[in-house]
Design a protein around this motif. Structure first.
Motif, PDB file in Angstrom:
ATOM      1  N   ARG A  67      14.530 -29.946 -28.536  1.00 49.03           N
ATOM      2  CA  ARG A  67      14.832 -30.248 -29.934  1.00 49.03           C
ATOM      3  C   ARG A  67      14.587 -31.724 -30.242  1.00 49.03           C
ATOM      4  NH1 ARG A  67      15.544 -32.096 -34.050  1.00 49.03           N
ATOM      5  NH2 ARG A  67      16.915 -31.589 -35.751  1.00 49.03           N
ATOM      6  N   LEU A  68      15.032 -32.590 -29.368  1.00 47.42           N
ATOM      7  CA  LEU A  68      14.862 -34.023 -29.593  1.00 47.42           C
ATOM      8  C   LEU A  68      13.398 -34.438 -29.498  1.00 47.42           C
ATOM      9  CD1 LEU A  68      18.024 -35.141 -27.651  1.00 47.42           C
ATOM     10  CD2 LEU A  68      17.607 -35.520 -30.099  1.00 47.42           C
ATOM     11  N   ALA A  69      12.663 -33.879 -28.569  1.00 43.96           N
ATOM     12  CA  ALA A  69      11.236 -34.199 -28.445  1.00 43.96           C
ATOM     13  C   ALA A  69      10.476 -33.725 -29.690  1.00 43.96           C
ATOM     14  CB  ALA A  69      10.661 -33.559 -27.191  1.00 43.96           C
ATOM     15  N   ARG A  70      10.788 -32.526 -30.153  1.00 42.91           N
ATOM     16  CA  ARG A  70      10.121 -32.015 -31.359  1.00 42.91           C
ATOM     17  C   ARG A  70      10.469 -32.870 -32.563  1.00 42.91           C
ATOM     18  NH1 ARG A  70      11.401 -26.068 -33.221  1.00 42.91           N
ATOM     19  NH2 ARG A  70      13.337 -27.094 -33.783  1.00 42.91           N
ATOM     20  N   PHE A  71      11.713 -33.298 -32.672  1.00 40.26           N
ATOM     21  CA  PHE A  71      12.107 -34.134 -33.791  1.00 40.26           C
ATOM     22  C   PHE A  71      11.293 -35.422 -33.818  1.00 40.26           C
ATOM     23  CE2 PHE A  71      14.680 -37.589 -35.557  1.00 40.26           C
ATOM     24  CZ  PHE A  71      14.879 -37.099 -36.832  1.00 40.26           C
ATOM     25  N   ASN A  72      11.204 -36.097 -32.689  1.00 40.75           N
ATOM     26  CA  ASN A  72      10.456 -37.358 -32.639  1.00 40.75           C
ATOM     27  C   ASN A  72       8.973 -37.150 -32.903  1.00 40.75           C
ATOM     28  OD1 ASN A  72      12.735 -38.797 -32.160  1.00 40.75           O
ATOM     29  ND2 ASN A  72      12.228 -39.356 -30.080  1.00 40.75           N
ATOM     30  N   ALA A  73       8.420 -36.079 -32.391  1.00 42.61           N
ATOM     31  CA  ALA A  73       6.984 -35.859 -32.516  1.00 42.61           C
ATOM     32  C   ALA A  73       6.574 -35.363 -33.897  1.00 42.61           C
ATOM     33  CB  ALA A  73       6.519 -34.857 -31.458  1.00 42.61           C
ATOM     34  N   MET A  74       7.439 -34.568 -34.557  1.00 42.97           N
ATOM     35  CA  MET A  74       6.967 -33.887 -35.762  1.00 42.97           C
ATOM     36  C   MET A  74       7.868 -33.959 -36.981  1.00 42.97           C
ATOM     37  SD  MET A  74       5.625 -30.363 -34.117  1.00 42.97           S
ATOM     38  CE  MET A  74       6.052 -30.280 -32.406  1.00 42.97           C
ATOM     39  N   GLN A  75       9.145 -34.289 -36.826  1.00 43.37           N
ATOM     40  CA  GLN A  75      10.050 -34.036 -37.936  1.00 43.37           C
ATOM     41  C   GLN A  75      10.808 -35.217 -38.483  1.00 43.37           C
ATOM     42  OE1 GLN A  75      12.851 -31.140 -36.724  1.00 43.37           O
ATOM     43  NE2 GLN A  75      11.315 -29.790 -35.874  1.00 43.37           N
ATOM     44  N   SER A  76      10.711 -36.369 -37.910  1.00 42.51           N
ATOM     45  CA  SER A  76      11.626 -37.443 -38.290  1.00 42.51           C
ATOM     46  C   SER A  76      11.501 -37.852 -39.750  1.00 42.51           C
ATOM     47  CB  SER A  76      11.457 -38.648 -37.371  1.00 42.51           C
ATOM     48  OG  SER A  76      10.154 -39.150 -37.453  1.00 42.51           O
ATOM     49  N   ASN A  77      10.411 -37.528 -40.409  1.00 46.65           N
ATOM     50  CA  ASN A  77      10.260 -37.901 -41.818  1.00 46.65           C
ATOM     51  C   ASN A  77      10.420 -36.728 -42.778  1.00 46.65           C
ATOM     52  OD1 ASN A  77       9.780 -40.642 -41.259  1.00 46.65           O
ATOM     53  ND2 ASN A  77       7.679 -40.156 -40.685  1.00 46.65           N
ATOM     54  N   LEU A  78      10.802 -35.561 -42.279  1.00 48.18           N
ATOM     55  CA  LEU A  78      10.990 -34.401 -43.142  1.00 48.18           C
ATOM     56  C   LEU A  78      12.321 -34.495 -43.886  1.00 48.18           C
ATOM     57  CD1 LEU A  78       9.776 -31.472 -40.838  1.00 48.18           C
ATOM     58  CD2 LEU A  78       8.519 -32.618 -42.674  1.00 48.18           C
ATOM     59  N   PRO A  79      12.431 -33.855 -45.045  1.00 46.17           N
ATOM     60  CA  PRO A  79      13.686 -33.917 -45.810  1.00 46.17           C
ATOM     61  C   PRO A  79      14.796 -33.037 -45.241  1.00 46.17           C
ATOM     62  CG  PRO A  79      12.077 -32.600 -46.977  1.00 46.17           C
ATOM     63  CD  PRO A  79      11.366 -33.186 -45.784  1.00 46.17           C
ATOM     64  N   THR A  80      14.473 -32.144 -44.308  1.00 46.15           N
ATOM     65  CA  THR A  80      15.478 -31.306 -43.657  1.00 46.15           C
ATOM     66  C   THR A  80      15.249 -31.355 -42.150  1.00 46.15           C
ATOM     67  OG1 THR A  80      14.094 -29.330 -43.745  1.00 46.15           O
ATOM     68  CG2 THR A  80      15.619 -29.673 -45.591  1.00 46.15           C
ATOM     69  N   PHE A  81      16.274 -30.971 -41.397  1.00 46.93           N
ATOM     70  CA  PHE A  81      16.110 -30.796 -39.964  1.00 46.93           C
ATOM     71  C   PHE A  81      15.528 -29.415 -39.729  1.00 46.93           C
ATOM     72  CE2 PHE A  81      19.812 -33.793 -39.686  1.00 46.93           C
ATOM     73  CZ  PHE A  81      19.164 -34.786 -38.985  1.00 46.93           C
ATOM     74  N   VAL A  82      14.632 -29.298 -38.791  1.00 45.84           N
ATOM     75  CA  VAL A  82      14.139 -28.004 -38.357  1.00 45.84           C
ATOM     76  C   VAL A  82      14.758 -27.774 -36.986  1.00 45.84           C
ATOM     77  CG1 VAL A  82      12.128 -26.598 -37.806  1.00 45.84           C
ATOM     78  CG2 VAL A  82      12.002 -28.285 -39.661  1.00 45.84           C
ATOM     79  N   GLY A  83      15.653 -26.810 -36.922  1.00 48.19           N
ATOM     80  CA  GLY A  83      16.456 -26.596 -35.730  1.00 48.19           C
ATOM     81  C   GLY A  83      17.766 -27.349 -35.851  1.00 48.19           C
ATOM     82  N   LEU A  84      18.778 -26.830 -35.198  1.00 41.14           N
ATOM     83  CA  LEU A  84      20.112 -27.431 -35.251  1.00 41.14           C
ATOM     84  C   LEU A  84      20.098 -28.797 -34.576  1.00 41.14           C
ATOM     85  CD1 LEU A  84      23.108 -26.833 -36.039  1.00 41.14           C
ATOM     86  CD2 LEU A  84      23.401 -26.031 -33.680  1.00 41.14           C
ATOM     87  N   PRO A  85      20.574 -29.855 -35.253  1.00 40.80           N
ATOM     88  CA  PRO A  85      20.631 -31.172 -34.615  1.00 40.80           C
ATOM     89  C   PRO A  85      21.511 -31.135 -33.357  1.00 40.80           C
ATOM     90  CG  PRO A  85      20.927 -31.372 -36.978  1.00 40.80           C
ATOM     91  CD  PRO A  85      20.978 -29.906 -36.666  1.00 40.80           C
ATOM     92  N   VAL A  86      21.102 -31.859 -32.352  1.00 37.54           N
ATOM     93  CA  VAL A  86      21.771 -31.834 -31.052  1.00 37.54           C
ATOM     94  C   VAL A  86      23.243 -32.271 -31.133  1.00 37.54           C
ATOM     95  CG1 VAL A  86      21.658 -32.714 -28.688  1.00 37.54           C
ATOM     96  CG2 VAL A  86      19.567 -32.064 -29.875  1.00 37.54           C
ATOM     97  N   PRO A  87      23.599 -33.321 -31.888  1.00 37.59           N
ATOM     98  CA  PRO A  87      25.032 -33.661 -31.970  1.00 37.59           C
ATOM     99  C   PRO A  87      25.869 -32.527 -32.579  1.00 37.59           C
ATOM    100  CG  PRO A  87      23.705 -35.510 -32.697  1.00 37.59           C
ATOM    101  CD  PRO A  87      22.773 -34.343 -32.548  1.00 37.59           C
ATOM    102  N   VAL A  88      25.314 -31.813 -33.539  1.00 36.85           N
ATOM    103  CA  VAL A  88      26.035 -30.688 -34.143  1.00 36.85           C
ATOM    104  C   VAL A  88      26.200 -29.569 -33.114  1.00 36.85           C
ATOM    105  CG1 VAL A  88      26.012 -28.966 -35.999  1.00 36.85           C
ATOM    106  CG2 VAL A  88      25.236 -31.309 -36.449  1.00 36.85           C
TER     107      VAL A  88
END
Length: 183
Positions: A107-128
């Motif tokens: 999840r964290l690798a995908r976030f850094n590679a593809m999602q950090s600028n999206l208006p929503t999270f794709v997949g449940l955030p790890v802290p949650v």
């Protein structure tokens, strides 16, 4: 460069909390482990906020944050859940804890590679997910916890969309700034 120091220090405090939580589990001081992970959550909330406030957002900070989150919210909660409850399932419990940690890292690798600028999270955030694992560990039987943990791992790597509260806060700040400039 000095403006990067405070967010970096907060991120390193998050990481240190995760490592200390793991040590606490090894010493069977589960309450301390929970406190450490909870403090890590606070540091994680403030490092990004501080970086945005100081205009110190960087790719280094993003990577460091994810590495820290993988320890504090991916590995430490899985080890804690295993030692508290999942150990009763033997190798299956160990596999479930490992699956959760793998889900967090993916999840964290995908976030850094593809999602950090999206208006929503794709997949449940790890802290949650870590909070969900805490809550599940405190009142579920081993088999129900195993299923719940697998579900959390799936949610982290899923393509479900979750609200991105950082963007909501930024929008509120922009609205506030716009109101000030009008007055």
């Amino acid at each position: 460069m000095p403006q990067l120091l405070l967010p970096t220090m907060l991120t390193l405090c998050n990481f240190a909390c995760g490592v200390l939580a793991i040590y606490a589990v090894f010493e069977q001081k589960f309450g301390i482990a929970i406190v450490c992970i909870s403090l890590g959550l606070l540091f994680d909330l403030f490092d990004g906020w501080t970086a945005r406030r100081l205009n110190a957002v960087s790719s280094f900070g993003k990577e460091l944050d994810s590495l820290s989150d993988s320890v504090t919210f991916g590995v430490a909660p899985a080890i804690l859940a295993y030692q508290l409850v999942l150990i009763q399932l033997g190798k299956i419990g160990l596999g479930v804890a490992l699956l959760y940690s793998i889900g967090a890292v993916l999840r964290l690798a995908r976030f850094n590679a593809m999602q950090s600028n999206l208006p929503t999270f794709v997949g449940l955030p790890v802290p949650v997910a870590a909070i969900g694992l805490f809550l599940s560990t405190s009142f579920m039987s081993p088999w129900v916890l195993a299923v719940s943990t697998c579900f959390l791992a799936w949610l982290m790597v899923s393509h479900l969309k979750f609200p991105h509260f950082k963007k909501i806060n930024i929008d509120k700040e922009e609205i506030h700034d716009a109101r000030k400039s009008v007055n």
